[in-house]
Every structure is written in structure tokens, then in C-alpha cells.
Design an enzyme around this catalytic site. Sequence first.
Site, mmCIF file in Angstrom:
data_model
loop_
_atom_site.group_PDB
_atom_site.id
_atom_site.type_symbol
_atom_site.label_atom_id
_atom_site.label_comp_id
_atom_site.label_asym_id
_atom_site.label_seq_id
_atom_site.Cartn_x
_atom_site.Cartn_y
_atom_site.Cartn_z
ATOM 1 N N HIS A 169 29.256 10.753 -6.736
ATOM 2 C CA HIS A 169 27.794 11.173 -6.250
ATOM 3 C C HIS A 169 27.355 12.768 -7.102
ATOM 4 C CE1 HIS A 169 27.385 7.656 -2.954
ATOM 5 N NE2 HIS A 169 26.925 7.229 -4.162
ATOM 6 N N CYS A 266 26.868 13.785 3.009
ATOM 7 C CA CYS A 266 26.972 12.629 2.752
ATOM 8 C C CYS A 266 26.389 12.019 4.416
ATOM 9 C CB CYS A 266 28.866 12.070 2.841
ATOM 10 S SG CYS A 266 29.662 12.126 0.851
#
Length: 272
Positions: A169, A266
Amino acid sequence: MPDSRVPRRRRFLVCEPRHFAVRYAINPWMDPDRPVDVIRALDQWQALVDAYRAHGHTVERVAPVPGLPDMVFAANAAVVVGGRVLGSRFLAPERRAETLPYEAWFKERGYEVRHPGSVCEGEGDLAPAGRWILAGTGFRTAPEAHREAQEFFGVPVISLTLVDPYFYHLDTALFVLDDGHDGNIAYYPEAFSPGSREVLARLYPDAVLATCEDALAFGLNSVCDGRHVFLSPGATALAGRLAERGYVPVPVDLSEFHKAGGGIKCCTQEIR
């Protein structure tokens, strides 16, 4: 450097890791045979929430849902720009049910919510950065979602290609330091394709560059309010470079979440 960095109060959405576990492997960090200490994870997560509040930020919660062990990673659920919410369409079937409770949370509060037509993993791969949105692709979010985000938000989207599966990511390889017109970022160059590295170097000639050790310690999965940088205590070199630039590192240990390939960012959805 003069003490001139000015923090901006932020509003964050988080999800308690009551059901956090590693039950499957969808990135190189995950190993179902490596047990998670849920009590420790809860304590670490609460320390992050406490750190945000101690620095003047607002923290709101979405209720965790049994059977969704990765729901704690709120950043993946959506990206919010100007009160508009682009939800998520997860690549992994195991995570797709996370979309509903997050989208419902925003809808209940009157937000305009769009469910993406392509694979799009929220702030995991879409990083609002002032004049534009930096957008990652290569492992999760599809390039078509970048175009969808640009049309929905009316903000230019800069596509960047990730090439290392450990940095699957964008928010594992880059974070925004300042989101004003002349903002700045920190990133790990080797996580990106050669062309993407050239783009970042042109856009951010004064960026803070991280080492491989910083990146593997989840040092780039960080949150900055313009002055304070909430980051992994393992990213010592990066913390030093940030301090040299006038930022104030705020170490928060989320090592239990590293077992699932996640960290501070996150676990943090920013509501703009």
C-alpha cells in the site's frame, strides 16, 4: 531549525481491535501461525488514541464487527476529501465485508458516499496532499480507481507504481508531512518504480527520504499533523531526520499490528 512548525487539529476515525487476529495471509507480513496478543494489541491501540487526544485531535470510533479481524485498519475503509467519501472495494475477498459498516457510519452522519467501481483500498493507497491526491497502484488499488477518485473529488490525482510486495500500500512507503499548497512528504524511494521515483523527486525536491530499515520498521506508516509525527519507535533514523527539519517525533509502538502488515496510519482514517 527554528521551532516554526504549526500543528493543525485533525479529526480521526478508528476501530477498536477487539476482534483483531491474523487468520489468513494477503501480504508478506501475515502468518496465521504467528499468534496475535489481543490484549497487547488493545493496549497499543489505546496508547495511539491517547496520543492523538493528548495532542488536541478529535478521535471518533466505528464499532468493530465480529469476524472482521482487519477492520481495525480504518485507513483502508475510505478516503474523505471536502466532506465527500469514496469508500472501498477490497481486492481480497476476506476483507470485502468491512466496507459496509464504514460506509454506514458515514451515511448516518450525512456524508455523500460513493462505492467505487474498481478495486480501491481507501487511504491505504490514496493520500490527499494539498493540491492533489497521491495514489498508489501495483498490488491493491487499480489504476481505474485513481481516475474515479479524480472525477469524484475534482482533485488532480498523481498515480504512483509500487514495486515491492512488502510495501503493498502507498501508506507503507510514503506519508504526507504538510498538506498545504507547498506541502511535503516522507517516503522510501526503492518502494516505487523508476518513473514514479522521478515524479516524486520533481514534486517534492525537499522530501524526507527514509532508509530501508525505516520502512521495514513501519516508519512510513505514520501520521503527521504538520508538527507532530506519530511514528513507529523502530524508525530511529527517520525520526532523527524529521527532528532536523523541525518536526517533533511522537513514538507510538504498534508492533502487534505489524504482524498483519499494518501500523499507525493503517489504524487511522482522517476525516477532512
